[in-house]
Design a protein around this motif. Structure first.
Motif, PDB file in Angstrom:
ATOM      1  N   LYS A  12      88.237 -10.521  54.797  1.00  0.00           N
ATOM      2  CA  LYS A  12      88.089 -11.828  55.442  1.00  0.00           C
ATOM      3  C   LYS A  12      86.601 -12.109  55.682  1.00  0.00           C
ATOM      4  CE  LYS A  12      89.588 -14.375  59.540  1.00  0.00           C
ATOM      5  NZ  LYS A  12      90.384 -14.323  60.773  1.00  0.00           N
ATOM      6  N   PHE A  13      85.859 -11.095  56.126  1.00  0.00           N
ATOM      7  CA  PHE A  13      84.430 -11.227  56.378  1.00  0.00           C
ATOM      8  C   PHE A  13      83.676 -11.518  55.076  1.00  0.00           C
ATOM      9  CE2 PHE A  13      80.195  -9.133  56.937  1.00  0.00           C
ATOM     10  CZ  PHE A  13      79.688 -10.021  57.866  1.00  0.00           C
ATOM     11  N   GLY A  14      84.017 -10.800  54.011  1.00  0.00           N
ATOM     12  CA  GLY A  14      83.371 -11.015  52.714  1.00  0.00           C
ATOM     13  C   GLY A  14      83.614 -12.411  52.179  1.00  0.00           C
ATOM     14  N   ARG A  15      84.843 -12.898  52.285  1.00  0.00           N
ATOM     15  CA  ARG A  15      85.164 -14.256  51.835  1.00  0.00           C
ATOM     16  C   ARG A  15      84.395 -15.286  52.652  1.00  0.00           C
ATOM     17  NH1 ARG A  15      90.271 -11.868  51.865  1.00  0.00           N
ATOM     18  NH2 ARG A  15      90.852 -12.996  53.750  1.00  0.00           N
ATOM     19  N   TRP A  16      84.279 -15.044  53.966  1.00  0.00           N
ATOM     20  CA  TRP A  16      83.547 -15.968  54.834  1.00  0.00           C
ATOM     21  C   TRP A  16      82.073 -16.022  54.425  1.00  0.00           C
ATOM     22  CZ3 TRP A  16      79.518 -15.728  58.359  1.00  0.00           C
ATOM     23  CH2 TRP A  16      79.362 -16.853  59.170  1.00  0.00           C
ATOM     24  N   LEU A  17      81.460 -14.848  54.186  1.00  0.00           N
ATOM     25  CA  LEU A  17      80.055 -14.835  53.741  1.00  0.00           C
ATOM     26  C   LEU A  17      79.897 -15.615  52.443  1.00  0.00           C
ATOM     27  CD1 LEU A  17      78.744 -11.189  54.361  1.00  0.00           C
ATOM     28  CD2 LEU A  17      78.204 -13.246  55.652  1.00  0.00           C
ATOM     29  N   LEU A  41      82.043  -3.586  54.527  1.00  0.00           N
ATOM     30  CA  LEU A  41      82.680  -4.607  55.368  1.00  0.00           C
ATOM     31  C   LEU A  41      83.195  -5.777  54.538  1.00  0.00           C
ATOM     32  CD1 LEU A  41      80.144  -4.723  58.325  1.00  0.00           C
ATOM     33  CD2 LEU A  41      82.483  -3.846  58.384  1.00  0.00           C
ATOM     34  N   CYS A  42      82.554  -6.033  53.416  1.00  0.00           N
ATOM     35  CA  CYS A  42      82.938  -7.160  52.565  1.00  0.00           C
ATOM     36  C   CYS A  42      84.029  -6.799  51.565  1.00  0.00           C
ATOM     37  CB  CYS A  42      81.719  -7.674  51.807  1.00  0.00           C
ATOM     38  SG  CYS A  42      80.538  -8.509  52.877  1.00  0.00           S
ATOM     39  N   SER A  43      84.234  -5.512  51.332  1.00  0.00           N
ATOM     40  CA  SER A  43      85.131  -5.122  50.246  1.00  0.00           C
ATOM     41  C   SER A  43      86.566  -4.842  50.670  1.00  0.00           C
ATOM     42  CB  SER A  43      84.571  -3.914  49.500  1.00  0.00           C
ATOM     43  OG  SER A  43      84.549  -2.795  50.348  1.00  0.00           O
ATOM     44  N   GLY A  44      86.837  -4.786  51.937  1.00  0.00           N
ATOM     45  CA  GLY A  44      88.210  -4.551  52.370  1.00  0.00           C
ATOM     46  C   GLY A  44      88.323  -4.614  53.877  1.00  0.00           C
ATOM     47  N   ASP A  45      89.524  -4.905  54.343  1.00  0.00           N
ATOM     48  CA  ASP A  45      89.726  -5.059  55.782  1.00  0.00           C
ATOM     49  C   ASP A  45      89.929  -3.734  56.516  1.00  0.00           C
ATOM     50  OD1 ASP A  45      89.497  -7.888  56.027  1.00  0.00           O
ATOM     51  OD2 ASP A  45      91.444  -8.075  55.049  1.00  0.00           O
ATOM     52  N   ALA A  46      89.986  -2.618  55.794  1.00  0.00           N
ATOM     53  CA  ALA A  46      90.252  -1.330  56.429  1.00  0.00           C
ATOM     54  C   ALA A  46      89.034  -0.794  57.187  1.00  0.00           C
ATOM     55  CB  ALA A  46      90.696  -0.306  55.383  1.00  0.00           C
ATOM     56  N   PHE A  47      87.831  -1.200  56.786  1.00  0.00           N
ATOM     57  CA  PHE A  47      86.609  -0.684  57.406  1.00  0.00           C
ATOM     58  C   PHE A  47      86.170  -1.592  58.540  1.00  0.00           C
ATOM     59  CE2 PHE A  47      81.943  -0.260  57.573  1.00  0.00           C
ATOM     60  CZ  PHE A  47      81.858   1.096  57.818  1.00  0.00           C
ATOM     61  N   GLN A  48      85.845  -0.988  59.679  1.00  0.00           N
ATOM     62  CA  GLN A  48      85.329  -1.728  60.834  1.00  0.00           C
ATOM     63  C   GLN A  48      83.944  -1.211  61.177  1.00  0.00           C
ATOM     64  OE1 GLN A  48      89.052  -1.971  63.597  1.00  0.00           O
ATOM     65  NE2 GLN A  48      87.315  -2.859  64.629  1.00  0.00           N
ATOM     66  N   GLN A  67      78.688 -20.040  64.334  1.00  0.00           N
ATOM     67  CA  GLN A  67      79.432 -19.807  65.575  1.00  0.00           C
ATOM     68  C   GLN A  67      80.549 -18.805  65.304  1.00  0.00           C
ATOM     69  OE1 GLN A  67      78.405 -21.150  68.527  1.00  0.00           O
ATOM     70  NE2 GLN A  67      76.714 -21.850  67.260  1.00  0.00           N
ATOM     71  N   ILE A  68      80.233 -17.530  65.424  1.00  0.00           N
ATOM     72  CA  ILE A  68      81.233 -16.493  65.176  1.00  0.00           C
ATOM     73  C   ILE A  68      81.242 -15.494  66.312  1.00  0.00           C
ATOM     74  CG2 ILE A  68      80.898 -16.701  62.680  1.00  0.00           C
ATOM     75  CD1 ILE A  68      79.757 -13.744  62.960  1.00  0.00           C
ATOM     76  N   GLU A  69      82.320 -14.773  66.402  1.00  0.00           N
ATOM     77  CA  GLU A  69      82.468 -13.687  67.365  1.00  0.00           C
ATOM     78  C   GLU A  69      82.997 -12.462  66.626  1.00  0.00           C
ATOM     79  OE1 GLU A  69      81.356 -13.905  70.413  1.00  0.00           O
ATOM     80  OE2 GLU A  69      80.958 -16.055  70.262  1.00  0.00           O
ATOM     81  N   TYR A  70      82.827 -11.305  67.215  1.00  0.00           N
ATOM     82  CA  TYR A  70      83.274 -10.045  66.618  1.00  0.00           C
ATOM     83  C   TYR A  70      84.732 -10.113  66.188  1.00  0.00           C
ATOM     84  CZ  TYR A  70      84.417  -5.081  66.301  1.00  0.00           C
ATOM     85  OH  TYR A  70      84.842  -3.854  65.857  1.00  0.00           O
ATOM     86  N   ASP A  71      85.596 -10.604  67.064  1.00  0.00           N
ATOM     87  CA  ASP A  71      87.032 -10.582  66.780  1.00  0.00           C
ATOM     88  C   ASP A  71      87.481 -11.665  65.789  1.00  0.00           C
ATOM     89  OD1 ASP A  71      86.772 -12.634  68.602  1.00  0.00           O
ATOM     90  OD2 ASP A  71      88.292 -11.878  69.978  1.00  0.00           O
ATOM     91  N   ASP A  72      86.540 -12.468  65.273  1.00  0.00           N
ATOM     92  CA  ASP A  72      86.884 -13.394  64.197  1.00  0.00           C
ATOM     93  C   ASP A  72      87.202 -12.608  62.915  1.00  0.00           C
ATOM     94  OD1 ASP A  72      86.426 -15.565  65.833  1.00  0.00           O
ATOM     95  OD2 ASP A  72      84.431 -15.990  65.022  1.00  0.00           O
ATOM     96  N   PHE A  73      86.621 -11.413  62.779  1.00  0.00           N
ATOM     97  CA  PHE A  73      86.762 -10.613  61.565  1.00  0.00           C
ATOM     98  C   PHE A  73      87.357  -9.231  61.782  1.00  0.00           C
ATOM     99  CE2 PHE A  73      83.086 -13.441  60.971  1.00  0.00           C
ATOM    100  CZ  PHE A  73      83.625 -14.246  59.989  1.00  0.00           C
ATOM    101  N   TRP A  74      87.097  -8.644  62.939  1.00  0.00           N
ATOM    102  CA  TRP A  74      87.537  -7.280  63.179  1.00  0.00           C
ATOM    103  C   TRP A  74      88.318  -7.210  64.487  1.00  0.00           C
ATOM    104  CZ3 TRP A  74      82.077  -8.170  62.564  1.00  0.00           C
ATOM    105  CH2 TRP A  74      81.661  -8.105  61.238  1.00  0.00           C
ATOM    106  N   PRO A  75      89.525  -6.615  64.438  1.00  0.00           N
ATOM    107  CA  PRO A  75      90.320  -6.511  65.672  1.00  0.00           C
ATOM    108  C   PRO A  75      89.649  -5.584  66.671  1.00  0.00           C
ATOM    109  CG  PRO A  75      91.372  -5.316  63.889  1.00  0.00           C
ATOM    110  CD  PRO A  75      90.170  -6.016  63.294  1.00  0.00           C
ATOM    111  N   MET A  76      89.811  -5.907  67.921  1.00  0.00           N
ATOM    112  CA  MET A  76      89.179  -5.083  68.964  1.00  0.00           C
ATOM    113  C   MET A  76      90.110  -3.997  69.416  1.00  0.00           C
ATOM    114  SD  MET A  76      87.090  -7.905  71.086  1.00  0.00           S
ATOM    115  CE  MET A  76      85.778  -6.862  71.670  1.00  0.00           C
TER     116      MET A  76
END
Length: 76
Positions: A12-17, A41-48, A67-76
């Motif tokens: 999700k982070f990679g697509r956003w970038l 971080l850009c290649s898969g959602d498994a890495f935080q 305008q982003i926050e940590y939890d927009d991409f990675w669960p807390m």
């Protein structure tokens, strides 16, 4: 078949970038986070990221007016 990103899966982070036109190299340079960490971080959602790296990334992106926050991409 997608030539953009060579068909590799994107997080999700990679697509956003990609949508924002921000390169991994640019983000690495501006945040001080290692390019290989950004790449993972850009290649898969498994890495935080660590909280330290996440905060550096978010801070660098906010400086660019995003305008982003940590939890927009990675669960807390």
């Amino acid at each position: 078949m997608s030539w953009f990103g060579l068909g590799k899966p994107r997080s999700k982070f990679g697509r956003w970038l990609d949508q924002q036109g921000i390169s991994q190299e640019e983000l690495s340079r501006e945040s001080g986070v290692n390019k290989s960490t950004i790449s993972r971080l850009c290649s898969g959602d498994a890495f935080q990221p660590s909280m330290k790296n996440a905060s550096r990334i978010v801070k660098a992106l906010k400086k660019k007016g995003k305008q982003i926050e940590y939890d927009d991409f990675w669960p807390m």
